[in-house]
Scaffold this active site. Sequence first.
Site, PDB file in Angstrom:
ATOM      1  N   LYS A   1      37.248 -29.498  46.269  1.00 47.46           N
ATOM      2  CA  LYS A   1      36.557 -28.226  46.098  1.00 47.46           C
ATOM      3  C   LYS A   1      35.092 -28.339  45.793  1.00 47.46           C
ATOM      4  O   LYS A   1      34.828 -29.180  44.618  1.00 47.46           O
ATOM      5  CB  LYS A   1      37.404 -27.332  45.160  1.00 47.46           C
ATOM      6  CG  LYS A   1      36.652 -25.805  44.867  1.00 47.46           C
ATOM      7  CD  LYS A   1      37.836 -25.199  44.163  1.00 47.46           C
ATOM      8  CE  LYS A   1      37.550 -23.592  43.909  1.00 47.46           C
ATOM      9  NZ  LYS A   1      38.571 -22.977  43.003  1.00 47.46           N
TER      10      LYS A   1
ATOM     11  N   GLU B   1      37.490 -24.377  35.049  1.00 51.16           N
ATOM     12  CA  GLU B   1      37.372 -25.092  36.324  1.00 51.16           C
ATOM     13  C   GLU B   1      36.167 -26.050  36.305  1.00 51.16           C
ATOM     14  O   GLU B   1      36.364 -27.279  36.680  1.00 51.16           O
ATOM     15  CB  GLU B   1      37.413 -24.485  37.845  1.00 51.16           C
ATOM     16  CG  GLU B   1      38.542 -23.917  38.302  1.00 51.16           C
ATOM     17  CD  GLU B   1      38.529 -23.441  39.578  1.00 51.16           C
ATOM     18  OE1 GLU B   1      38.397 -24.392  40.488  1.00 51.16           O
ATOM     19  OE2 GLU B   1      38.929 -22.338  40.035  1.00 51.16           O
TER      20      GLU B   1
ATOM     21  N   CYS C   1      39.935 -21.838  47.573  1.00 48.26           N
ATOM     22  CA  CYS C   1      39.623 -20.431  46.867  1.00 48.26           C
ATOM     23  C   CYS C   1      38.199 -19.971  46.869  1.00 48.26           C
ATOM     24  O   CYS C   1      37.646 -19.372  47.735  1.00 48.26           O
ATOM     25  CB  CYS C   1      40.061 -20.467  45.244  1.00 48.26           C
ATOM     26  SG  CYS C   1      40.255 -19.076  44.523  1.00 48.26           S
TER      27      CYS C   1
ATOM     28  N   ASN D   1      43.576 -18.876  44.083  1.00 50.97           N
ATOM     29  CA  ASN D   1      44.265 -18.352  42.686  1.00 50.97           C
ATOM     30  C   ASN D   1      43.104 -17.510  42.006  1.00 50.97           C
ATOM     31  O   ASN D   1      42.091 -17.899  41.623  1.00 50.97           O
ATOM     32  CB  ASN D   1      44.331 -19.511  41.594  1.00 50.97           C
ATOM     33  CG  ASN D   1      45.691 -20.090  41.930  1.00 50.97           C
ATOM     34  OD1 ASN D   1      46.790 -19.898  41.290  1.00 50.97           O
ATOM     35  ND2 ASN D   1      45.220 -21.377  42.570  1.00 50.97           N
TER      36      ASN D   1
HETATM   37  N1  CDT Z   1      40.448 -20.490  41.794  1.00 51.28           N
HETATM   38  C1  CDT Z   1      39.089 -19.754  42.011  1.00 51.28           C
HETATM   39  O1  CDT Z   1      38.428 -20.306  42.654  1.00 51.28           O
HETATM   40  N2  CDT Z   1      39.096 -18.434  41.605  1.00 51.28           N
HETATM   41  C2  CDT Z   1      37.871 -17.586  41.680  1.00 51.28           C
HETATM   42  C3  CDT Z   1      37.731 -16.674  40.562  1.00 51.28           C
HETATM   43  C4  CDT Z   1      36.821 -16.798  39.969  1.00 51.28           C
HETATM   44  S1  CDT Z   1      36.648 -15.848  38.455  1.00 51.28           S
HETATM   45  C5  CDT Z   1      35.732 -16.888  37.529  1.00 51.28           C
HETATM   46  C6  CDT Z   1      37.914 -16.736  42.947  1.00 51.28           C
HETATM   47  O2  CDT Z   1      36.868 -16.969  43.588  1.00 51.28           O
HETATM   48  O3  CDT Z   1      38.700 -16.371  43.615  1.00 51.28           O
END
Ligand code: CDT
Length: 313
Positions: free
Chosen positions: A128, A147, A173, A198
């Site tokens: 990622k 993250e 994501c 997620n």
């Molecule tokens: N897992 C991931 O990348 N989730 C993000 C949530 C961001 S909230 C700080 C997304 O862009 O969906």
Amino acid sequence: MSRLITVAAAQLGPIEREESKDSVVKRMTDMMRHAHGRGARLVVYPEMALTTFFPRWHIEDEAELDSFYETEMPSAQTQPLFDLSKELGVGFYLGYSELFHDETGKKRRFNTAILVNQQAEIVGKYRKVHLPGHATYEPERPWQHLEKGYFEVGDLGFPVFRTMGGVMGMCLCNDRRWPETWRVMGMQDVDIVMLGYNTPVYNSVAAESPHLRMFHNHVSMQAGAYQNGTWAVGTAKAGMEGGVDMMAGSCIIAPTGEIVALATTSEDEVIVAECDLDRGRYIRDTVFNFDQHRRIEAYGLITERTGAVAPPE
Ligand code: CDT
């Protein structure tokens, strides 16, 4: 010759912190069988599919943190996925947290996805690039999004892989929200972009309705698909997990930008679509014929500058 492949998104409902990886893998193999029964030859699982979304917690105990990562792939715990893949002739995309020691002995952590072909061989890996959230504990947040603390920025770019009859790409994501993600794979003539996500239903730091957040989820993937004439498969880890409501809305999107299959629950759910990998060819040959119409002499700022800078007043 037509290039048809039936693809499934295998959405996972919540995975609680206590749930064992063996139990999660059982849920996933059940869904692979179900997807195969509906004709699928490629199954897309979520981001961090083997565990709960642990970046929502500030975990100080390193051994506990490490327990959420995979140090080998396949491992004894994930081998059933590979065994079933081989038995059924079904390829899959799998998101997981990767941990290894490099040649200097340094511990490396990535938010990773792999692509496994219909012979159960790992044929592609992605780490990622766009890591959202923050690196250190922020007490004002109702839940954390660590993250940036738990992973390094991916070091593989956005590679694509010729396998299973097409050109396959992956992201994870938050990557789906960035047009650069899609265009770099579009520049490699990608046919399907697979991604797991997620995403909390609520924005923990700004007022934003769940409806709007679902709209942003879908519009990002629909735009990325259309503007590059590619299929997109987005698979959620959904439902109330660790006290945080996680967005569902897993979908399969045609190169026209249309959603052709959509999950209707926040639980384990398989959605399926037959994908004609040439469906986007007319888009790539006409309005988004990159070779004819792109103007790279005007795009320099995209790679020269990271943050936006307004002109002087
Ligand atoms: N897992 C991931 O990348 N989730 C993000 C949530 C961001 S909230 C700080 C997304 O862009 O969906």
